[in-house]
Design a protein around this motif. Sequence first.
Motif, PDB file in Angstrom:
ATOM      1  N   GLY A  19       0.780  -1.196   0.096  1.00  0.00           N
ATOM      2  CA  GLY A  19       0.056   0.222  -0.141  1.00  0.00           C
ATOM      3  C   GLY A  19       0.756   1.236   0.015  1.00  0.00           C
ATOM      4  O   GLY A  19       2.055   1.216  -0.133  1.00  0.00           O
ATOM      5  N   GLU A  20       0.079   2.406  -0.116  1.00  0.00           N
ATOM      6  CA  GLU A  20       0.839   3.627  -0.247  1.00  0.00           C
ATOM      7  C   GLU A  20       0.957   4.507   1.205  1.00  0.00           C
ATOM      8  O   GLU A  20       1.530   5.247   1.483  1.00  0.00           O
ATOM      9  CB  GLU A  20       0.115   4.511  -1.346  1.00  0.00           C
ATOM     10  N   VAL A  21      -0.183   3.916   2.249  1.00  0.00           N
ATOM     11  CA  VAL A  21      -0.256   4.663   3.391  1.00  0.00           C
ATOM     12  C   VAL A  21       0.017   3.518   4.763  1.00  0.00           C
ATOM     13  O   VAL A  21      -0.824   2.555   4.403  1.00  0.00           O
ATOM     14  CB  VAL A  21      -1.544   5.111   3.521  1.00  0.00           C
ATOM     15  N   PRO A  22       0.925   3.528   5.531  1.00  0.00           N
ATOM     16  CA  PRO A  22       1.238   2.876   6.577  1.00  0.00           C
ATOM     17  C   PRO A  22      -0.029   2.729   7.664  1.00  0.00           C
ATOM     18  O   PRO A  22      -0.539   3.828   7.802  1.00  0.00           O
ATOM     19  CB  PRO A  22       2.666   2.849   6.987  1.00  0.00           C
ATOM     20  N   PRO A  23      -0.186   1.543   8.144  1.00  0.00           N
ATOM     21  CA  PRO A  23      -1.289   1.648   9.146  1.00  0.00           C
ATOM     22  C   PRO A  23      -0.846   2.463  10.463  1.00  0.00           C
ATOM     23  O   PRO A  23       0.482   2.349  10.707  1.00  0.00           O
ATOM     24  CB  PRO A  23      -1.625   0.224   9.542  1.00  0.00           C
TER      25      PRO A  23
END
Length: 86
Positions: A19-23
């Motif tokens: 993904g592009e955004v880390p959790p």
Amino acid sequence: MRALFVGGVVDNSELDLEGEVPPLHYPADGGGGRPRYRLHQIGRQDGAVAYAVYGAPELPAEQIRQVAEERAYARRFEAEPQDVES
């Protein structure tokens, strides 16, 4: 992007994240009553997230920031570090 861990049982470990955004927490669905690692810093390279620093819940943010600097994550990934507020 790479997930980098400070403190806890996986200190100084790394893994790839999709993904592009880390959790905000890792693992995102930890369950089991155990505290999750929390996102403390991201490093951006040309606008994209190159790395994400997760800290163990018992460590203060300042200590996690200091360890990330000592391990030179920003230089290693040629990225601009950015603290994540909780």
